[in-house]
Motif scaffolding. Structure first.
Motif, mmCIF file in Angstrom:
data_model
loop_
_atom_site.group_PDB
_atom_site.id
_atom_site.type_symbol
_atom_site.label_atom_id
_atom_site.label_comp_id
_atom_site.label_asym_id
_atom_site.label_seq_id
_atom_site.Cartn_x
_atom_site.Cartn_y
_atom_site.Cartn_z
ATOM 1 N N THR A 137 -10.040 -4.355 3.504
ATOM 2 C CA THR A 137 -8.607 -4.349 3.840
ATOM 3 C C THR A 137 -8.405 -4.166 5.341
ATOM 4 O O THR A 137 -7.486 -4.757 5.920
ATOM 5 N N ARG B 121 -2.500 -3.141 4.468
ATOM 6 C CA ARG B 121 -2.413 -1.709 4.226
ATOM 7 C C ARG B 121 -2.832 -1.370 2.804
ATOM 8 O O ARG B 121 -2.500 -2.078 1.856
ATOM 9 N N LEU B 122 -3.556 -0.259 2.669
ATOM 10 C CA LEU B 122 -4.137 0.164 1.398
ATOM 11 C C LEU B 122 -3.621 1.543 1.025
ATOM 12 O O LEU B 122 -3.552 2.443 1.872
ATOM 13 N N ALA B 123 -3.266 1.702 -0.252
ATOM 14 C CA ALA B 123 -2.919 3.013 -0.798
ATOM 15 C C ALA B 123 -3.731 3.247 -2.054
ATOM 16 O O ALA B 123 -4.173 2.296 -2.714
ATOM 17 N N ASP C 213 -2.491 7.583 1.148
ATOM 18 C CA ASP C 213 -3.054 6.522 1.971
ATOM 19 C C ASP C 213 -4.567 6.504 1.780
ATOM 20 O O ASP C 213 -5.116 7.287 0.990
ATOM 21 N N ALA C 214 -5.260 5.638 2.503
ATOM 22 C CA ALA C 214 -6.701 5.491 2.311
ATOM 23 C C ALA C 214 -7.471 6.736 2.717
ATOM 24 O O ALA C 214 -8.629 6.912 2.308
ATOM 25 N N LEU D 198 1.737 9.752 0.692
ATOM 26 C CA LEU D 198 2.635 8.809 1.349
ATOM 27 C C LEU D 198 4.069 9.337 1.331
ATOM 28 O O LEU D 198 4.499 9.971 0.370
ATOM 29 N N THR E 18 3.009 -1.081 1.813
ATOM 30 C CA THR E 18 1.616 -1.277 1.400
ATOM 31 C C THR E 18 1.437 -2.601 0.668
ATOM 32 O O THR E 18 2.272 -2.996 -0.141
ATOM 33 N N GLU E 19 0.298 -3.283 0.943
ATOM 34 C CA GLU E 19 0.012 -4.565 0.275
ATOM 35 C C GLU E 19 -1.024 -4.451 -0.831
ATOM 36 O O GLU E 19 -1.053 -5.266 -1.743
ATOM 37 N N TYR F 292 -3.025 -1.750 -3.613
ATOM 38 C CA TYR F 292 -3.041 -0.445 -4.265
ATOM 39 C C TYR F 292 -4.288 -0.331 -5.138
ATOM 40 O O TYR F 292 -4.597 -1.251 -5.899
ATOM 41 N N ARG G 45 1.368 -8.974 -3.213
ATOM 42 C CA ARG G 45 0.682 -7.682 -3.241
ATOM 43 C C ARG G 45 -0.379 -7.673 -4.334
ATOM 44 O O ARG G 45 -0.332 -8.484 -5.256
ATOM 45 N N CYS H 121 -2.680 -5.103 -7.006
ATOM 46 C CA CYS H 121 -2.885 -3.822 -7.672
ATOM 47 C C CYS H 121 -4.254 -3.866 -8.357
ATOM 48 O O CYS H 121 -4.491 -4.726 -9.211
#
Length: 222
Positions: free
Chosen positions: A41, A47-49, A59-60, A65, A89-90, A92, A123, A125
């Motif tokens: 990523t 962005r990664l969550a 967050d990573a 968040l 975020t894109e 998850y 996005r 998941c």
């Protein structure tokens, strides 16, 4: 020219670049998979969550968040992600969420609707667990990614990292043979096997390592 990425890494990168909305990841190695996902990523500048029922949405780096404090329960998480303001975020990564799905039809529906929303928003998941439980209603809308166990090259790196904290020295050939003897184990299992051999025997006996590997595999398979 640089070496080509391993097939699983290339496959995961393709899923991320294609913005596949729902991916079930089969792996018991969360930490190892997360390292790869973070690297990919970052390389793709997305962005990664991450989420777990214990930590909620972070967050990573594991920091909560903003606006996601009440996301420890799966339904509250999916309600937030599928709502009008899910955040920037894109990608998850949801840990063990699939375990909540089989007997919760509302949760299944929320995830299906989230998949539709993510498809339109570009996005992704990812749901990770050791044995993904994919409800029949999601089988045809989800991708499945099997994260393989470490290769011999990865296990050599694990062993070489351990050796830096000891006064022991082995040839590249000895390290390679030891890594081969640990194939079939997870990274953590192999690290434990190597560490015990170095502490107890101060050597890398391939026969002893193979015996230890077989004993561990019997333990986990019953």
């Amino acid at each position: 020219m640089g070496s080509e990425p391993a097939a699983p890494e290339a496959r995961l990168r393709a899923l991320l670049r294609a913005r596949c909305p729902l991916v079930f990841v089969e792996s018991s190695e969360e930490e190892r998979f997360e390292r790869l996902l973070i690297r990919l990523t970052e390389g793709l500048a997305v962005r990664l969550a991450m989420w777990s029922v214990a930590q909620g949405l972070t967050d990573a780096q594991g920091q909560p968040l903003t606006g996601a404090q009440e996301t420890h329960q799966p339904e509250s998480l999916l309600r937030l992600l599928g709502g009008p303001n899910p955040g920037p975020t894109e990608v998850y990564l949801l840990r063990d969420l699939d375990a909540h799905l089989p007997h919760d039809l509302v949760l299944q529906r929320r995830l299906r609707e989230l998949t539709r929303a993510f498809r339109g928003a570009g996005r992704t998941c990812l749901l990770i667990s050791a044995a993904p439980q994919i409800p029949s209603g999601l089988v045809r809308v989800a991708e499945r990614f099997e994260f393989p166990l470490p290769t011999a090259a990865e296990l050599r790196h694990v062993l070489q990292s351990l050796l830096t904290s000891t006064d022991l020295s082995f040839s590249e050939a000895e390290v390679a043979v030891a890594a081969e003897a640990a194939l079939g184990l997870t990274e953590i299992e192999a690290e434990t096997l190597f560490a015990c051999a170095l502490v107890e025997d101060r050597c890398l006996d391939p026969a002893a390592l193979e015996k230890g590997r077989e004993a561990r595999l019997r333990d986990v398979t019953g």
